[in-house]
Scaffold this active site. Structure first.
Site, PDB file in Angstrom:
ATOM      1  N   SER A 132      16.308  18.332  33.271  1.00 25.02           N
ATOM      2  CA  SER A 132      16.139  16.611  32.988  1.00 25.02           C
ATOM      3  C   SER A 132      14.645  17.441  31.756  1.00 25.02           C
ATOM      4  O   SER A 132      13.682  17.884  31.674  1.00 25.02           O
ATOM      5  CB  SER A 132      15.508  15.989  34.452  1.00 25.02           C
ATOM      6  OG  SER A 132      14.776  14.472  33.771  1.00 25.02           O
TER       7      SER A 132
ATOM      8  N   GLU B 182       7.303  20.035  31.980  1.00 27.07           N
ATOM      9  CA  GLU B 182       8.918  20.054  31.233  1.00 27.07           C
ATOM     10  C   GLU B 182       9.686  20.822  31.088  1.00 27.07           C
ATOM     11  O   GLU B 182       8.693  22.085  30.035  1.00 27.07           O
ATOM     12  CB  GLU B 182       8.289  18.635  29.837  1.00 27.07           C
ATOM     13  CG  GLU B 182       8.789  19.046  28.806  1.00 27.07           C
ATOM     14  CD  GLU B 182      10.719  18.358  28.797  1.00 27.07           C
ATOM     15  OE1 GLU B 182      10.699  16.994  29.266  1.00 27.07           O
ATOM     16  OE2 GLU B 182      11.580  19.530  28.475  1.00 27.07           O
TER      17      GLU B 182
ATOM     18  N   CYS C 210       3.780   8.569  33.848  1.00 20.26           N
ATOM     19  CA  CYS C 210       3.764   9.826  34.606  1.00 20.26           C
ATOM     20  C   CYS C 210       2.924   9.665  35.115  1.00 20.26           C
ATOM     21  O   CYS C 210       2.007  10.581  34.098  1.00 20.26           O
ATOM     22  CB  CYS C 210       4.870  10.716  33.688  1.00 20.26           C
ATOM     23  SG  CYS C 210       5.096  12.121  34.766  1.00 20.26           S
TER      24      CYS C 210
ATOM     25  N   GLU D  14       4.642  20.609  43.674  1.00 23.23           N
ATOM     26  CA  GLU D  14       5.653  19.857  44.344  1.00 23.23           C
ATOM     27  C   GLU D  14       6.959  20.285  44.240  1.00 23.23           C
ATOM     28  O   GLU D  14       6.850  20.612  43.026  1.00 23.23           O
ATOM     29  CB  GLU D  14       5.628  18.244  44.257  1.00 23.23           C
ATOM     30  CG  GLU D  14       3.589  18.013  43.848  1.00 23.23           C
ATOM     31  CD  GLU D  14       3.661  16.487  43.965  1.00 23.23           C
ATOM     32  OE1 GLU D  14       2.906  16.193  43.462  1.00 23.23           O
ATOM     33  OE2 GLU D  14       4.750  16.465  43.531  1.00 23.23           O
TER      34      GLU D  14
ATOM     35  N   SER E  57      15.469  12.030  29.687  1.00 22.21           N
ATOM     36  CA  SER E  57      14.392  11.131  29.571  1.00 22.21           C
ATOM     37  C   SER E  57      14.538   9.901  29.029  1.00 22.21           C
ATOM     38  O   SER E  57      13.822  10.588  28.279  1.00 22.21           O
ATOM     39  CB  SER E  57      13.539  11.223  30.834  1.00 22.21           C
ATOM     40  OG  SER E  57      13.361  11.994  31.807  1.00 22.21           O
ATOM     41  N   LEU E  58      16.016   8.723  29.314  1.00 27.10           N
ATOM     42  CA  LEU E  58      15.179   8.357  28.273  1.00 27.10           C
ATOM     43  C   LEU E  58      14.392   6.818  28.335  1.00 27.10           C
ATOM     44  O   LEU E  58      13.720   6.843  27.336  1.00 27.10           O
ATOM     45  CB  LEU E  58      16.607   7.713  27.831  1.00 27.10           C
ATOM     46  CG  LEU E  58      17.417   7.028  26.878  1.00 27.10           C
ATOM     47  CD1 LEU E  58      16.804   7.643  25.350  1.00 27.10           C
ATOM     48  CD2 LEU E  58      18.476   5.855  26.976  1.00 27.10           C
ATOM     49  N   HIS E  59      14.379   6.400  29.033  1.00 25.72           N
ATOM     50  CA  HIS E  59      13.200   4.925  29.622  1.00 25.72           C
ATOM     51  C   HIS E  59      13.305   4.140  28.596  1.00 25.72           C
ATOM     52  O   HIS E  59      12.245   2.672  28.410  1.00 25.72           O
ATOM     53  CB  HIS E  59      12.012   5.260  29.412  1.00 25.72           C
ATOM     54  CG  HIS E  59      12.669   6.953  30.801  1.00 25.72           C
ATOM     55  ND1 HIS E  59      13.316   6.328  31.842  1.00 25.72           N
ATOM     56  CD2 HIS E  59      11.416   7.995  31.129  1.00 25.72           C
ATOM     57  CE1 HIS E  59      13.110   7.926  32.328  1.00 25.72           C
ATOM     58  NE2 HIS E  59      11.669   8.754  32.064  1.00 25.72           N
TER      59      HIS E  59
ATOM     60  N   CYS F 153       7.522  12.118  41.011  1.00 31.86           N
ATOM     61  CA  CYS F 153       6.851  13.437  39.948  1.00 31.86           C
ATOM     62  C   CYS F 153       5.319  13.728  39.966  1.00 31.86           C
ATOM     63  O   CYS F 153       4.323  12.546  39.478  1.00 31.86           O
ATOM     64  CB  CYS F 153       7.283  12.683  38.453  1.00 31.86           C
ATOM     65  SG  CYS F 153       7.092  14.087  37.379  1.00 31.86           S
TER      66      CYS F 153
ATOM     67  N   CYS G  66       1.660  18.467  32.959  1.00 30.83           N
ATOM     68  CA  CYS G  66       2.206  18.426  31.529  1.00 30.83           C
ATOM     69  C   CYS G  66       2.226  17.898  30.278  1.00 30.83           C
ATOM     70  O   CYS G  66       1.319  16.726  30.779  1.00 30.83           O
ATOM     71  CB  CYS G  66       4.087  17.066  32.606  1.00 30.83           C
ATOM     72  SG  CYS G  66       4.906  16.581  30.650  1.00 30.83           S
TER      73      CYS G  66
ATOM     74  N   CYS H  14       3.279  11.064  28.898  1.00 35.03           N
ATOM     75  CA  CYS H  14       4.527   9.553  29.327  1.00 35.03           C
ATOM     76  C   CYS H  14       3.484   9.034  30.004  1.00 35.03           C
ATOM     77  O   CYS H  14       3.053   9.402  31.108  1.00 35.03           O
ATOM     78  CB  CYS H  14       6.016   9.941  29.733  1.00 35.03           C
ATOM     79  SG  CYS H  14       6.709  11.342  28.583  1.00 35.03           S
TER      80      CYS H  14
END
Ligand code: SAH
Ligand code: SF4
Length: 340
Positions: A188, A157, A116, A89, A211-213, A330, A109, A113
């Site tokens: 990213s 990624e 995600c 996408e 991407s810390l989160h 995503c 990926c 995570c």
């Protein structure tokens, strides 16, 4: 056969030299592909027939297929089918300053995570540079205006597909081609430290987002398995080094997940972590997906979190809400399509 969209300008020069042709042929081919946007070698009318035949022996002008577009006021979401039947996408966003596209770099990926959709589905394969380039070409063909900014924040990624990522940047940055300035490109990553080190040496001034989160290992380990390999302190240390070497600002992305990483304590801890760095924090309201069970933080929790950071004089924004109606997070459209 190799897709011609995988080739950088320098590689095309080498190719033409190898068949005893002048290097300006590379400029002509780039113009046909990226300025005139032809779909076949036969349309390259200023190139001699025997060279066209040579090109056809070596390359294809392959195309990813546009499957479906979901349209909203400020955002369009595109679903593509690749030549092997896989789906990816892209998302187009209209801003005051131009139009940006968010492209995919892999099918699925491997970083896994937990919040995600792309991570849930694992990596099927890397995208080629050409398949990344074609996302831009197809979306521009649909909207009929030039895309000004590119973010590599779709499925995948990019630092786990590093060589193709670099090739992609080189192709879209080339002046006689798509010509997107490197400062208008953002990549990213979930924080693969050795690749950040390599990225420091990359001769294009592409922006870096992380991407810390989470503000500490305890929470981050639970959300992002990659943190067990590259823990937060090491990541921050490397980013400070990156900022020193490149003199560029880093963006931290921080999804706010209800009851998980959105407390006042988390906000303060986050500030302590990044204080003094040339950075800004992008707070992202979570796009809930059916399969994963995480909830978006409440509106006033998000405001409170924002205020704490603001008071500490750290640059912070809350990401504008794009396309929550149209599966714009995503990987959501792909997983719907494939019923995964
Ligand atoms: N793999 C890279 C780039 C792709 S993910 C990375 O992780 O940085 C791009 C961004 O979208 C990441 O910050 C990711 O955490 C975020 N994201 C993933 N799922 C999301 C969701 N459901 N809602 C909001 N953001 C999401
Ligand atoms: Fe992969 Fe990024 Fe999703 Fe993590 S957030 S699973 S790294 S696409």
């Amino acid at each position: 056969m190799d897709s011609i969209y995988n080739k950088t300008y320098d590689e095309l020069i080498k190719y033409f030299e190898s068949i005893g042709e002048k290097k300006f042929k590379a400029t002509q081919v780039f113009e046909w592909l990226y300025l005139k946007r032809v779909k076949s070698f036969d349309e390259m009318s200023n190139i001699k027939k025997d060279i066209i035949d040579e090109l056809k022996k070596e390359f294809v002008i392959k195309n990813i297929n546009l499957d479906k577009v979901e349209r909203d006021v400020e955002v369009n979401k595109y679903l593509f089918t690749l030549s092997d039947g896989n789906h990816i996408e892209s998302v187009l966003m209209r801003h005051d300053y131009g139009t940006s596209i968010c492209i995919s770099s892999q099918v699925g990926c491997n970083m896994g995570c937990h919040f995600c959709e792309s991570g849930r589905l694992k990596k099927v394969r890397d995208l080629t540079a050409g398949e990344m380039v074609e996302q831009i070409l197809k979306v521009e063909e649909d909207i009929k205006i030039r895309i000004t900014h590119v973010v590599i924040m779709g499925i995948g990624e990019p630092f786990d597909n590093f060589d193709n990522f670099k090739r992609f940047v080189e192709i879209i940055n080339y002046q006689k081609g798509i010509n997107i300035g490197s400062r208008h490109i953002t990549v990213s990553t979930s924080g693969i430290i050795p690749k950040i080190k390599e990225f420091e040496q990359f001769p294009y001034q592409v922006n870096l987002a992380i991407s810390l989160h989470a503000p500490n290992d305890k929470i981050r380990n639970e959300l992002m398995p990659i943190n067990k390999v590259y823990p937060i302190k090491d990541l921050i240390k490397e980013l400070k080094n990156y900022i020193k070497i490149t003199n560029r600002r880093v963006t931290f992305e921080y999804i706010l997940l209800d009851g998980i990483n959105d407390t006042e304590m988390c906000a303060n801890e986050l500030c302590n972590l990044v204080e003094g760095m040339n950075c800004y924090i992008n707070l992202i309201p979570y796009n809930e997906t059916n399969n994963l069970g995480y909830k978006r933080s409440k509106k006033d929790t998000i405001s409170k979190f924002y205020d704490i950071i603001k008071k500490r004089k750290i640059n912070v924004t809350i990401r504008r809400e794009f396309g929550t109606n149209i599966s714009a997070a995503c990987g959501q459209l792909r997983s719907k399509k494939e019923d995964l």
